[in-house]
Design an enzyme around this catalytic site. Structure first.
Site, mmCIF file in Angstrom:
data_model
loop_
_atom_site.group_PDB
_atom_site.id
_atom_site.type_symbol
_atom_site.label_atom_id
_atom_site.label_comp_id
_atom_site.label_asym_id
_atom_site.label_seq_id
_atom_site.Cartn_x
_atom_site.Cartn_y
_atom_site.Cartn_z
ATOM 1 N N ASN A 126 -29.867 -10.959 11.908
ATOM 2 C CA ASN A 126 -30.351 -11.171 13.471
ATOM 3 C C ASN A 126 -30.301 -10.108 14.283
ATOM 4 O O ASN A 126 -29.174 -9.590 14.888
ATOM 5 C CB ASN A 126 -29.479 -12.417 13.920
ATOM 6 C CG ASN A 126 -30.152 -12.869 15.167
ATOM 7 O OD1 ASN A 126 -30.943 -12.246 15.785
ATOM 8 N ND2 ASN A 126 -29.522 -13.911 15.786
ATOM 9 N N ARG A 184 -34.246 -13.139 11.186
ATOM 10 C CA ARG A 184 -34.697 -14.063 12.391
ATOM 11 C C ARG A 184 -35.546 -13.313 13.334
ATOM 12 O O ARG A 184 -35.358 -12.309 13.816
ATOM 13 C CB ARG A 184 -33.350 -14.582 13.074
ATOM 14 C CG ARG A 184 -33.689 -15.150 14.226
ATOM 15 C CD ARG A 184 -32.496 -15.680 15.039
ATOM 16 N NE ARG A 184 -32.769 -16.454 16.224
ATOM 17 C CZ ARG A 184 -32.503 -16.290 17.562
ATOM 18 N NH1 ARG A 184 -31.921 -15.235 17.833
ATOM 19 N NH2 ARG A 184 -33.187 -16.990 18.520
ATOM 20 N N HIS A 220 -35.691 -21.272 19.307
ATOM 21 C CA HIS A 220 -34.744 -22.067 18.848
ATOM 22 C C HIS A 220 -35.272 -23.036 17.749
ATOM 23 O O HIS A 220 -34.652 -23.991 17.306
ATOM 24 C CB HIS A 220 -33.960 -22.966 19.702
ATOM 25 C CG HIS A 220 -33.063 -22.201 20.739
ATOM 26 N ND1 HIS A 220 -32.972 -22.667 22.145
ATOM 27 C CD2 HIS A 220 -32.507 -20.814 20.609
ATOM 28 C CE1 HIS A 220 -32.043 -21.758 22.878
ATOM 29 N NE2 HIS A 220 -32.009 -20.839 21.851
ATOM 30 N N ARG A 272 -30.677 -17.991 32.604
ATOM 31 C CA ARG A 272 -32.087 -18.101 32.961
ATOM 32 C C ARG A 272 -32.176 -19.344 34.026
ATOM 33 O O ARG A 272 -31.457 -20.398 33.654
ATOM 34 C CB ARG A 272 -32.794 -18.278 31.554
ATOM 35 C CG ARG A 272 -32.685 -17.083 30.732
ATOM 36 C CD ARG A 272 -33.892 -17.513 29.736
ATOM 37 N NE ARG A 272 -33.662 -16.478 28.585
ATOM 38 C CZ ARG A 272 -33.430 -16.729 27.289
ATOM 39 N NH1 ARG A 272 -33.044 -17.845 26.840
ATOM 40 N NH2 ARG A 272 -33.223 -15.659 26.331
ATOM 41 N N GLU A 330 -27.987 -21.962 12.265
ATOM 42 C CA GLU A 330 -29.154 -21.135 11.905
ATOM 43 C C GLU A 330 -29.225 -20.230 10.892
ATOM 44 O O GLU A 330 -30.199 -19.881 10.128
ATOM 45 C CB GLU A 330 -29.356 -20.447 13.278
ATOM 46 C CG GLU A 330 -29.934 -21.407 14.518
ATOM 47 C CD GLU A 330 -30.116 -20.541 15.983
ATOM 48 O OE1 GLU A 330 -28.986 -20.363 16.528
ATOM 49 O OE2 GLU A 330 -31.098 -20.275 16.186
#
Ligand code: AMP
Length: 397
Positions: free
Chosen positions: A9, A90, A179, A238, A385
């Site tokens: 990743n 990813r 996601h 965010r 993940e």
């Protein structure tokens, strides 16, 4: 040695990696390279009971990955004995092109590059990670696993923005979500555990980034992240949903540039903007502060955070015409016992009943936290993940 997948990743200045045995879901080795390109970089590698930390300048992703591969040989497991059958990367943005994992060739690399306009902070470093991995491990197939793939087939009612069609099509503007690997993994686990194929599920992935999804059977029906990960829930840094006119207002009245507003909304907002820290543990700590203002800011930040969650749960329940299971996952979802209680309390009106004892856990395995007789089952399912990426990569090799 069992078959393994090396999951990579790559971020703009970091690389996270795990060597995963996809059959048993075990991470045999893992690590993190941070501060690539800065004066002093940091590398942490873990294998079995051994942990190694390196602090040294790390010029670029190529050097970072070379150091990682050296550590595999020095600390273990040796790469030629690790039986790596694939490298899984990813990738945040797969645009309209990818509804599943893809074996990486020139065409796939080209598309990931083309999609950089939609994910300028994410796709370019991922591409760099791919190039370096292909260079250093030329005989091992490389697979791209896209964060958007699970949401590729969202129905038009959720995927389209009510924007001028021509402009939207010309500039590829739609809801892509993010996601997706986590939402798919968690919803599949729930279906496996409950033995139900036709469950209506709401998954709440609450980490530093946060997103909700509505899933009916195996199909994603809606998700809170949009063209980019900025839309939807309140996150660590965010805003999530906000009136887009705030952007015009800040430009016209505060004289801020587009890039400044971008940084404001992506990096200086959310929990950080409201409470002063993006880490939920720190926000919880602020409640214990002797300073009334600090306490009040933390409370307001949480109230906004929870209210947004409740709003999405209500909206998704209505969209699907009901809900069978609501699942919490990721750092906050798996660990913040108070948050889960506070959200469930707000859902009492439609019959959600929490089992307080069950909720008082930070589980490593999936658990149910609703009481018998609750109208909706509420679960906590730790996401993984890396395992999901490894499993998807394995399907192509
Ligand atoms: P993730 O991005 O999935 O690693 O999640 C990171 C978020 O999880 C951060 O906001 C952490 O503060 C939060 N988190 C981790 N452990 C806890 C905890 N015990 N209580 C509350 N939040 C936590």
């Amino acid at each position: 040695m069992p078959k393994t997948v090396l999951v990579i990743n790559s971020g703009s200045s970091s690389i996270k990696y795990q060597l995963v045995d996809p059959d048993i879901g075990h991470a045999m080795a893992s690590g993190l390279v941070e501060r690539i390109g800065e004066d002093v970089g940091h590398l942490h590698h873990r294998y079995s009971l051994r942990e190694v930390d390196l602090n040294q300048p790390i010029a670029d992703h190529a050097q970072a990955l070379r150091l990682v591969l050296d550590l595999f040989d020095e600390v273990g497991p040796h790469l030629d004995e690790a039986n790596i059958v694939a490298v899984g990367h990813r990738i945040v943005q797969g645009g309209r092109y990818f509804s599943g994992p893809a074996l990486i060739d020139d065409r796939v690399r080209g598309l990931i590059k083309e999609l950089s306009t939609l994910a300028p902070l994410h796709n370019p470093p991922a591409l760099k990670g791919i190039e370096v991995a292909q260079d250093l491990l030329p005989d091992i197939p490389q697979v791209a696993v896209f964060d958007t793939a699970f949401f590729q087939d969202l129905p038009a009612q959720a995927a389209l923005y009510a924007l001028d069609r021509e402009i939207a099509e010309k500039y590829s503007i739609r809801r892509y979500g993010a996601h997706g690997t986590s939402h798919q993994y968690v919803s599949k686990r729930v279906a496996e555990i409950l033995g139900g194929k036709d469950l209506k599920q709401i998954v709440l992935h609450l980490g530093n980034g946060a997103s909700a999804s509505a899933i009916d059977g195996p199909h994603a029906m809606d998700t809170s992240m949009g063209l980019t990960p900025l839309e939807g829930l309140v996150m660590g840094t965010r805003t999530g949903d906000i009136d887009p006119a705030v952007v015009f207002h800040l430009q016209r009245v505060a004289g801020m540039s587009v890039d400044e507003v971008d940084v404001l909304m992506n990096r200086r907002s959310g929990l950080r903007g409201l409470a002063g820290d993006n880490d939920m543990r720190a926000v919880r700590e602020m409640f214990r502060s002797g300073d009334h203002n600090v306490r009040q800011r933390a409370r307001e930040a949480l109230d906004v955070y929870i209210n947004r969650l409740v709003k999405y749960i209500g909206a998704y329940t209505a969209e699907m015409g009901g809900v069978d299971v609501i699942t919490f996952t990721a750092g906050i979802g798996e660990n913040d016992i108070d948050l889960r209680r506070e959200v469930c309390q707000r859902l009492q009106f439609f019959g959600v009943v929490l089992d307080e004892d069950a909720n008082n856990q930070r589980p490593r395995d999936p658990i149910t936290i609703s009481a018998r007789g609750s109208s909706v089952r509420v679960m906590v399912v730790p996401t993984n993940e890396e395992l999901a990426i490894a499993k998807q990569a394995l399907t192509l090799v």
